[in-house]
Motif scaffolding. Structure first.
Motif, PDB file in Angstrom:
ATOM      1  N   ASP A 213      68.839  11.590 -14.200  1.00  0.00           N
ATOM      2  CA  ASP A 213      69.417  10.377 -13.660  1.00  0.00           C
ATOM      3  C   ASP A 213      70.757  10.524 -12.837  1.00  0.00           C
ATOM      4  O   ASP A 213      71.130   9.878 -12.038  1.00  0.00           O
ATOM      5  CB  ASP A 213      69.312   9.258 -14.757  1.00  0.00           C
ATOM      6  N   ILE A 214      71.596  10.954 -13.683  1.00  0.00           N
ATOM      7  CA  ILE A 214      73.024  11.268 -13.348  1.00  0.00           C
ATOM      8  C   ILE A 214      73.174  11.896 -11.993  1.00  0.00           C
ATOM      9  O   ILE A 214      73.920  11.874 -11.172  1.00  0.00           O
ATOM     10  CB  ILE A 214      73.920  11.676 -14.555  1.00  0.00           C
ATOM     11  N   GLY A 215      72.209  13.045 -12.061  1.00  0.00           N
ATOM     12  CA  GLY A 215      72.170  14.067 -10.973  1.00  0.00           C
ATOM     13  C   GLY A 215      71.922  13.158  -9.659  1.00  0.00           C
ATOM     14  O   GLY A 215      72.331  13.458  -8.569  1.00  0.00           O
TER      15      GLY A 215
ATOM     16  N   LEU B  68      74.780  18.430 -12.011  1.00  0.00           N
ATOM     17  CA  LEU B  68      74.983  17.293 -11.077  1.00  0.00           C
ATOM     18  C   LEU B  68      74.150  17.461  -9.656  1.00  0.00           C
ATOM     19  O   LEU B  68      73.785  16.536  -9.156  1.00  0.00           O
ATOM     20  CB  LEU B  68      76.355  16.910 -10.796  1.00  0.00           C
ATOM     21  N   TYR B  69      74.334  18.840  -9.476  1.00  0.00           N
ATOM     22  CA  TYR B  69      73.905  19.148  -7.894  1.00  0.00           C
ATOM     23  C   TYR B  69      72.527  18.904  -7.863  1.00  0.00           C
ATOM     24  O   TYR B  69      71.827  18.579  -6.966  1.00  0.00           O
ATOM     25  CB  TYR B  69      74.496  20.461  -7.612  1.00  0.00           C
ATOM     26  N   GLN B  70      71.756  19.066  -8.887  1.00  0.00           N
ATOM     27  CA  GLN B  70      70.271  19.154  -8.740  1.00  0.00           C
ATOM     28  C   GLN B  70      69.823  17.808  -9.178  1.00  0.00           C
ATOM     29  O   GLN B  70      70.211  17.143 -10.249  1.00  0.00           O
ATOM     30  CB  GLN B  70      69.506  20.020  -9.886  1.00  0.00           C
ATOM     31  N   PRO B  71      68.843  17.269  -8.253  1.00  0.00           N
ATOM     32  CA  PRO B  71      68.594  15.762  -8.746  1.00  0.00           C
ATOM     33  C   PRO B  71      67.658  15.636  -9.706  1.00  0.00           C
ATOM     34  O   PRO B  71      66.733  14.420  -9.577  1.00  0.00           O
ATOM     35  CB  PRO B  71      67.959  15.390  -7.100  1.00  0.00           C
ATOM     36  N   HIS B  72      67.488  16.338 -10.531  1.00  0.00           N
ATOM     37  CA  HIS B  72      66.532  16.254 -11.656  1.00  0.00           C
ATOM     38  C   HIS B  72      66.758  15.329 -12.747  1.00  0.00           C
ATOM     39  O   HIS B  72      65.947  15.058 -13.513  1.00  0.00           O
ATOM     40  CB  HIS B  72      66.119  17.605 -12.296  1.00  0.00           C
TER      41      HIS B  72
ATOM     42  N   GLU C 221      78.514   3.087 -15.675  1.00  0.00           N
ATOM     43  CA  GLU C 221      79.678   3.313 -16.397  1.00  0.00           C
ATOM     44  C   GLU C 221      79.623   4.659 -17.423  1.00  0.00           C
ATOM     45  O   GLU C 221      80.488   5.327 -17.410  1.00  0.00           O
ATOM     46  CB  GLU C 221      80.162   1.859 -17.449  1.00  0.00           C
ATOM     47  N   LEU C 222      78.305   4.737 -17.791  1.00  0.00           N
ATOM     48  CA  LEU C 222      78.179   5.856 -18.761  1.00  0.00           C
ATOM     49  C   LEU C 222      78.344   7.068 -17.984  1.00  0.00           C
ATOM     50  O   LEU C 222      78.804   8.022 -18.384  1.00  0.00           O
ATOM     51  CB  LEU C 222      76.819   5.831 -19.533  1.00  0.00           C
ATOM     52  N   ASP C 223      77.682   7.209 -16.728  1.00  0.00           N
ATOM     53  CA  ASP C 223      77.630   8.383 -15.868  1.00  0.00           C
ATOM     54  C   ASP C 223      79.074   8.577 -15.514  1.00  0.00           C
ATOM     55  O   ASP C 223      79.674  10.023 -15.656  1.00  0.00           O
ATOM     56  CB  ASP C 223      77.292   7.983 -14.227  1.00  0.00           C
TER      57      ASP C 223
END
Lengths: 165, 182
Positions: free
Chosen positions: A120-122, A114-118, A18-20
């Motif tokens: 939690d949301i990414g 967001l594109y980089q997976p570094h 939900e926060l994301d």
């Protein structure tokens, strides 16, 4: 429609919290555009990630034969502008509204987080990206199959011309 | 190098050395001979595959006619479109051009892997995203007829070497590691 709720209904968004969704919605601006609005120009860099909330957007490619044809007509719930934003290369196609549309747009700087997976949301957003790109590539192969069938059946390819100005 | 060593080396680049075992737990090996078909266009599929050695050809087929879509080399994945689009059907025919070694991960195993090792799954998904972006770019052009009258897209669908690894972040990565966060 609450954007943060809508975001969590999209393909691949099952893992978004939900926060994301709240953070993502807060970073997006929602705007109405008339028919014929060009969001992305072929051979130029895209500046935002766009999500269609209402209406349709046509993806048009200008080929070496001098003809502009429709690669895909995007519907509500689909993202566009991904390729150019992700790899920093000019867009392979233009994206233009077919009729009046409501679109949520995320600026490049926010998209890169967001594109980089570094983060939690990414990390969780990777699945949203993968779902959109997989649908796009599947559609591309469907178009190539149609083209193949058209050529061997002796009829013109069915991809309609884009009315791109 | 054995297929296992090759697989370890490729996965170390794609998910990080510390996450290789988490991936290996969820897959099996598969070998193809030249001409062997992994699956046909639009067939139901249940797994994605990492090419460890060799090369496969891709094509789409309609009523006995074929459009060649280029090829994929080692370090590339096959089958991710079926998984992420949710269709679970192949979007092309995949045929071995050379002897091929594959690492097979079933869709159910990939889902289990995502739950068991979310960080590794996320890194791997990022690599798959970059592959999808590359394939969308190279297939945007129109197909051509070759000298034999064969319709083809003269492209290499393999992601260039630099795109396979999740980019490191240098000092930032180091500080995050020290603080115990991602």
């Amino acid at each position: 429609m609450l954007l943060r709720n809508y975001l969590r209904t999209l393909p691949g968004a099952e893992l978004l919290t939900e926060l994301d969704a709240e953070h993502l919605a807060a970073a997006m601006r929602v705007e109405d555009h008339p028919a014929g609005h060009v969001f992305v120009y072929q051979d130029k860099l895209a500046r935002d990630l766009h999500l269609i909330l209402e209406g349709e957007v046509r993806v048009c490619h200008y080929g070496p034969t001098g003809r502009t044809h429709t690669l895909k007509t995007l519907q509500a719930g689909e993202f566009f502008g991904l390729l150019s934003l992700s790899d920093g290369k000019p867009a392979v196609a233009s994206c233009m509204s077919v009729g009046p549309v409501k679109v949520a747009s995320l600026p490049f700087s926010a998209y890169m987080l967001l594109y980089q997976p570094h983060s939690d949301i990414g990390c969780r957003f990777q699945y949203v990206l993968a779902a959109q790109l997989a649908r796009d590539l599947r559609h591309r192969h469907d178009m190539l199959r149609e083209l193949l069938a058209g050529i061997y059946a002796g009829r013109a390819p069915s991809a309609p011309d884009c009315q791109l100005e | 190098m054995t297929p296992l060593q090759t697989c370890r080396a490729i996965l170390a680049d794609q998910v990080g050395p510390d996450q290789v075992d988490a991936v290996l737990e969820h897959g099996q090996w598969l070998e193809l001979q030249p001409g062997d078909r992994l699956h046909g266009d639009q067939e139901r599929v249940s797994a994605m595959y990492l090419i460890l050695e060799g090369q496969v050809a891709l094509s789409v087929d309609v009523a006995g006619h074929t459009l060649q879509l280029g090829h994929l080399d080692a370090r590339n994945w096959i089958g991710e479109v079926a998984y992420f689009s949710g269709s679970y059907t192949a979007c092309s025919t995949v045929t071995a051009r050379t002897p091929v070694w594959l690492f097979r991960m079933g869709f159910a195993e990939f889902s289990a892997f995502s739950r068991a090792a979310p960080e590794a799954a996320c890194r791997l998904t990022h690599v798959l995203v970059t592959m999808l972006i590359h394939r969308l770019r190279v297939t945007a052009q129109n197909p051509v007829l070759d000298a034999d009258g064969q319709l083809l897209l003269p492209v290499n669908q393999s992601l260039p070497e630099a795109g396979h690894a999740v980019p490191g972040q240098g000092i930032l990565d180091f500080v995050r590691h020290l603080l115990g966060s991602k």
